[in-house]
Design a protein around this motif. Structure first.
Motif, mmCIF file in Angstrom:
data_model
loop_
_atom_site.group_PDB
_atom_site.id
_atom_site.type_symbol
_atom_site.label_atom_id
_atom_site.label_comp_id
_atom_site.label_asym_id
_atom_site.label_seq_id
_atom_site.Cartn_x
_atom_site.Cartn_y
_atom_site.Cartn_z
ATOM 1 N N LEU A 35 0.811 -1.206 0.000
ATOM 2 C CA LEU A 35 0.000 0.000 0.000
ATOM 3 C C LEU A 35 0.851 1.265 0.000
ATOM 4 O O LEU A 35 0.399 2.321 -0.412
ATOM 5 N N ARG A 36 2.086 1.141 0.451
ATOM 6 C CA ARG A 36 2.961 2.319 0.420
ATOM 7 C C ARG A 36 3.201 2.801 -1.014
ATOM 8 O O ARG A 36 3.547 3.972 -1.226
ATOM 9 N N SER A 37 3.006 1.922 -1.994
ATOM 10 C CA SER A 37 3.155 2.344 -3.390
ATOM 11 C C SER A 37 2.044 3.300 -3.792
ATOM 12 O O SER A 37 2.134 3.966 -4.824
ATOM 13 N N LEU A 38 0.989 3.375 -2.966
ATOM 14 C CA LEU A 38 -0.112 4.289 -3.246
ATOM 15 C C LEU A 38 0.079 5.650 -2.579
ATOM 16 O O LEU A 38 -0.819 6.489 -2.624
ATOM 17 N N LEU A 39 1.236 5.877 -1.960
ATOM 18 C CA LEU A 39 1.475 7.150 -1.278
ATOM 19 C C LEU A 39 1.326 8.367 -2.190
ATOM 20 O O LEU A 39 0.799 9.398 -1.761
ATOM 21 N N PRO A 40 1.784 8.296 -3.465
ATOM 22 C CA PRO A 40 1.566 9.469 -4.328
ATOM 23 C C PRO A 40 0.091 9.810 -4.497
ATOM 24 O O PRO A 40 -0.288 10.987 -4.421
ATOM 25 N N ILE A 41 -0.765 8.805 -4.704
ATOM 26 C CA ILE A 41 -2.191 9.100 -4.865
ATOM 27 C C ILE A 41 -2.770 9.582 -3.546
ATOM 28 O O ILE A 41 -3.670 10.434 -3.526
ATOM 29 N N PHE A 42 -2.248 9.090 -2.419
ATOM 30 C CA PHE A 42 -2.670 9.577 -1.111
ATOM 31 C C PHE A 42 -2.390 11.074 -0.995
ATOM 32 O O PHE A 42 -3.258 11.861 -0.600
ATOM 33 N N ALA A 43 -1.161 11.483 -1.359
ATOM 34 C CA ALA A 43 -0.793 12.897 -1.268
ATOM 35 C C ALA A 43 -1.653 13.757 -2.187
ATOM 36 O O ALA A 43 -2.079 14.863 -1.813
ATOM 37 N N ILE A 44 -1.937 13.247 -3.381
ATOM 38 C CA ILE A 44 -2.739 14.002 -4.344
ATOM 39 C C ILE A 44 -4.164 14.183 -3.838
ATOM 40 O O ILE A 44 -4.731 15.281 -3.920
ATOM 41 N N VAL A 45 -4.748 13.113 -3.288
ATOM 42 C CA VAL A 45 -6.113 13.206 -2.764
ATOM 43 C C VAL A 45 -6.165 14.149 -1.568
ATOM 44 O O VAL A 45 -7.126 14.920 -1.409
ATOM 45 N N VAL A 46 -5.126 14.126 -0.731
ATOM 46 C CA VAL A 46 -5.077 15.049 0.408
ATOM 47 C C VAL A 46 -5.132 16.490 -0.081
ATOM 48 O O VAL A 46 -5.927 17.313 0.423
ATOM 49 N N VAL A 47 -4.310 16.831 -1.058
ATOM 50 C CA VAL A 47 -4.262 18.207 -1.551
ATOM 51 C C VAL A 47 -5.571 18.584 -2.243
ATOM 52 O O VAL A 47 -6.098 19.691 -2.053
ATOM 53 N N ASP A 48 -6.111 17.659 -3.055
ATOM 54 C CA ASP A 48 -7.366 17.944 -3.749
ATOM 55 C C ASP A 48 -8.510 18.196 -2.765
ATOM 56 O O ASP A 48 -9.273 19.152 -2.913
ATOM 57 N N THR A 49 -8.644 17.322 -1.770
ATOM 58 C CA THR A 49 -9.737 17.479 -0.817
ATOM 59 C C THR A 49 -9.497 18.643 0.143
ATOM 60 O O THR A 49 -10.450 19.255 0.619
ATOM 61 N N ALA A 50 -8.221 18.969 0.401
ATOM 62 C CA ALA A 50 -7.933 20.141 1.234
ATOM 63 C C ALA A 50 -8.389 21.416 0.538
ATOM 64 O O ALA A 50 -8.970 22.311 1.174
ATOM 65 N N SER A 51 -8.153 21.493 -0.764
ATOM 66 C CA SER A 51 -8.574 22.680 -1.506
ATOM 67 C C SER A 51 -10.094 22.781 -1.554
ATOM 68 O O SER A 51 -10.665 23.861 -1.381
ATOM 69 N N ALA A 52 -10.770 21.634 -1.754
ATOM 70 C CA ALA A 52 -12.233 21.643 -1.761
ATOM 71 C C ALA A 52 -12.776 21.915 -0.357
ATOM 72 O O ALA A 52 -13.723 22.689 -0.184
ATOM 73 N N GLY A 53 -12.161 21.288 0.661
ATOM 74 C CA GLY A 53 -12.601 21.494 2.032
ATOM 75 C C GLY A 53 -12.370 22.907 2.517
ATOM 76 O O GLY A 53 -13.078 23.397 3.395
ATOM 77 N N LEU A 54 -11.395 23.570 1.932
ATOM 78 C CA LEU A 54 -11.089 24.936 2.314
ATOM 79 C C LEU A 54 -12.235 25.877 1.977
ATOM 80 O O LEU A 54 -12.547 26.806 2.729
ATOM 81 N N ILE A 55 -12.919 25.622 0.845
ATOM 82 C CA ILE A 55 -13.968 26.552 0.419
ATOM 83 C C ILE A 55 -15.367 26.116 0.853
ATOM 84 O O ILE A 55 -16.259 26.955 0.979
ATOM 85 N N LEU A 56 -15.591 24.815 1.087
ATOM 86 C CA LEU A 56 -16.950 24.338 1.329
ATOM 87 C C LEU A 56 -17.626 24.999 2.529
ATOM 88 O O LEU A 56 -18.772 25.464 2.413
#
Length: 441
Positions: free
Chosen positions: A15-36
Motif C-alpha cells: 500500500l505504500r506504493s499508493l502514497l503518491p495518490i494519497f498525497a494528491i487526494v489530500v491536496v485535492d480534498t484540502a482545496s475543496a474542504g477549504l472553500i466548502l
C-alpha cells in the motif's frame, strides 16, 4: 468476481506504493474542504438566500452528474493519470473564478465549471482499485478515504483561519493548492501500466467481440470495437452503464449509496446556516472560523476511524455489520446536532456522524468495486459519483426550502429518517455475500 484477467495487483504490504495518490487526494480534498464551509457565507455577501445557496450547491451537482460517468469512462479508455490531470485543471480554474467573482452569477458559473471537472476522487478510487487485490480492496479504498479525511481536516481549518482576512482569500489559496496537486500528479504519480491495460482490453474484447458472458453481465456476446481503439460512443457508453446496473446486487448497493448521499448532501449543504442560527460561541453566532473548526474535527474523526478503528475491526466484523453500524451512527449524530443547542452535544454529534460516514464510504465503495470487472472500475466509480451528484441536486434544494422557513427541527427529522431508512435497507437487502472471503465474491 472470479472471471477477471490475471493482472498483477499489489498486496496490502505494498500500500505504500499508493502514497503518491494519497498525497494528491489530500491536496485535492484540502482545496475543496477549504472553500466548502465558507461558500454559504460568501454567497450571502452577494445577497443569496438559503434557497439560492441550495441552488448553488445543486448547480455543481447537476454538472458533476453529467460529467462523472464520462470522465470515468474516459479514464478506463485513456488512462487514469491523464484524466485526473484534466479534472484537476478544471477545478483549479473554478477556484480562481470564485476568487475574482464580481457578482452571484459568476459564483454560479465557477461552481458549474467545478462540477464539470469534479472527477478527481472517483478517478483516484479507480486508480487504487486497479492496483489492489480483492481481499485488500476495502483497506485500499479506506486508504483513499483517510486521505480525504486528512484533506477535509486541513482545508477547513486553513479556510477558517484565512476567512477574517477576506472571504476571497481562501479561494485563492485553494487554487494554489489545486495547482500543487496538478504538479504532484504530473511528477509523482506513476504512469498507467499499459501492459496491464492491454491485458484487460484483450480479456474484455476478443476478436472484435466484447466479452459479456454470465461471469460478467449475463448477456450474449456482441460485436464492438476494441476498447483501446474505439472512439467515445454515447450508445456504447450507455450500454455499459446498463450492463453494470444489471449486475447482481448492483441495484441494492446503489440504493444504499443513494440514501447515504442524500442524507449527507442535505446535511452538509445547510449545516453552516443551521449552526449559525442555533449555536453561539463566546456570545456570538457561529461564523466561518467556527464552522471551519467543526469540519476540521470531522476530518480528524475520519482519519481516526480509517487508520485505527477500521484496521482493527475489519477481520472481526462482517461488512453488513459495519454498514448497519454506520447508518446507526449517522442517525444518532444527526439527532444530537439538530435537536441540541449545547457545544458538548454538538461536539459529540459531529464525532458520531463523522464516524458513521467514515465507516459507510469505504464499506459500500469497496462492495461496488467487487461486483464489477476490472476493466470497468472507472465507469463504476463514475456512476457512483454521478449518483451522488444527482442526489446532491435534490438535497441542497430541499434543505434550502426547510432552512428558509427556519424549520430546523424538520431538517433534523428528515436526516434521522434517511439514516434509519439506510439502516433498514442494509438489513433487508442482500448487499453482501454470506461469506466474508473476498476471493469468493
Amino acid at each position: 468476481m472470479t472471471d477477471e484477467p490475471d493482472v498483477q495487483r499489489p498486496t496490502g504490504k505494498k500500500l505504500r506504493s499508493l502514497l503518491p495518490i494519497f498525497a494528491i487526494v489530500v491536496v485535492d480534498t484540502a482545496s475543496a474542504g477549504l472553500i466548502l464551509p465558507l461558500l454559504p457565507f460568501y454567497a450571502q455577501d452577494f445577497g443569496a438566500t438559503p434557497l439560492t445557496i441550495g441552488f448553488l450547491f445543486a448547480s455543481f451537482a447537476i454538472c458533476e452528474f453529467l460529467a462523472g460517468p464520462i470522465l470515468g469512462n474516459a479514464s478506463d479508455r485513456s488512462g487514469r493519470k491523464r484524466l485526473l490531470m484534466v479534472s484537476q485543471i478544471g477545478t483549479c480554474a473554478s477556484f480562481l473564478l470564485l476568487a475574482v467573482s464580481p457578482n452571484l452569477l459568476v459564483v454560479f458559473l465557477a461552481r458549474i465549471l467545478g462540477g464539470l471537472s469534479a472527477g478527481n476522487v472517483a478517478i483516484a478510487i479507480a486508480y487504487v482499485a486497479d492496483r489492489s487485490e480483492a481481499k485488500n480492496r476495502r483497506q485500499a479504498i479506506g486508504f483513499v478515504s483517510a486521505a480525504m479525511g486528512l484533506g477535509t481536516m486541513v482545508g477547513p481549518a486553513l479556510g477558517g483561519a484565512l476567512a477574517p482576512i477576506g472571504l476571497a482569500i481562501p479561494f485563492l489559496v485553494a487554487a494554489g493548492l489545486s495547482l500543487a496537486s496538478i504538479v504532484a500528479t504530473s511528477t509523482l504519480l506513476p504512469a498507467d501500466d499499459q501492459a496491464s491495460l492491454s491485458r484487460l482490453d484483450r480479456y474484455a474484447y476478443t476478436n472484435g467481440k466484447r466479452r459479456t458472458n454470465q461471469g460478467w453481465f449475463g448477456r450474449e456476446d456482441r460485436d464492438d470495437d476494441a476498447i483501446g481503439a474505439a472512439p467515445f460512443c454515447v450508445t456504447k457508453f450507455c450500454r455499459e452503464i446498463a450492463d453494470l446496473i444489471a449486475l447482481p446486487n448492483a441495484k441494492a448497493l446503489l440504493t444504499a449509496l443513494a440514501i447515504l448521499y442524500l442524507a449527507f448532501s442535505l446535511f452538509a449543504s445547510q449545516l453552516a446556516l443551521v449552526l449559525q442560527a442555533r449555536y453561539q460561541w463566546g456570545g456570538e453566532p457561529f461564523g466561518p472560523t467556527e464552522i471551519g473548526l467543526l469540519f476540521t474535527a470531522a476530518g480528524a474523526t475520519n482519519i481516526l476511524v480509517q487508520v485505527v478503528l477500521v484496521r482493527a475491526i475489519r477481520k472481526t466484523f462482517h461488512e453488513r455489520t459495519l454498514a448497519t453500524a454506520s447508518f446507526a451512527l449517522l442517525a444518532i449524530g444527526f439527532a444530537l446536532i439538530g435537536f441540541g443547542d449545547t457545544i458538548p452535544g454538538l461536539a459529540m454529534g459531529v464525532f458520531t456522524a463523522a464516524s458513521g460516514l467514515a465507516l459507510a464510504r469505504p464499506t459500500l465503495g469497496a462492495a461496488l468495486t467487487l461486483i464489477v470487472p476490472a476493466s470497468s472500475q472507472g465507469v463504476a466509480m463514475g456512476i457512483a459519483q454521478s449518483l451522488a451528484s444527482l442526489i446532491n441536486i435534490i438535497g441542497p434544494i430541499v434543505g434550502g426550502l426547510l432552512i428558509k422557513q427556519q424549520s430546523y427541527i424538520g431538517w433534523t427529522l428528515v436526516l434521522v429518517a434517511l439514516a434509519l431508512t439506510g439502516l433498514a435497507a442494509v438489513g433487508l437487502l442482500s448487499l453482501f455475500p454470506k461469506k466474508s472471503d473476498p476471493e469468493e465474491r
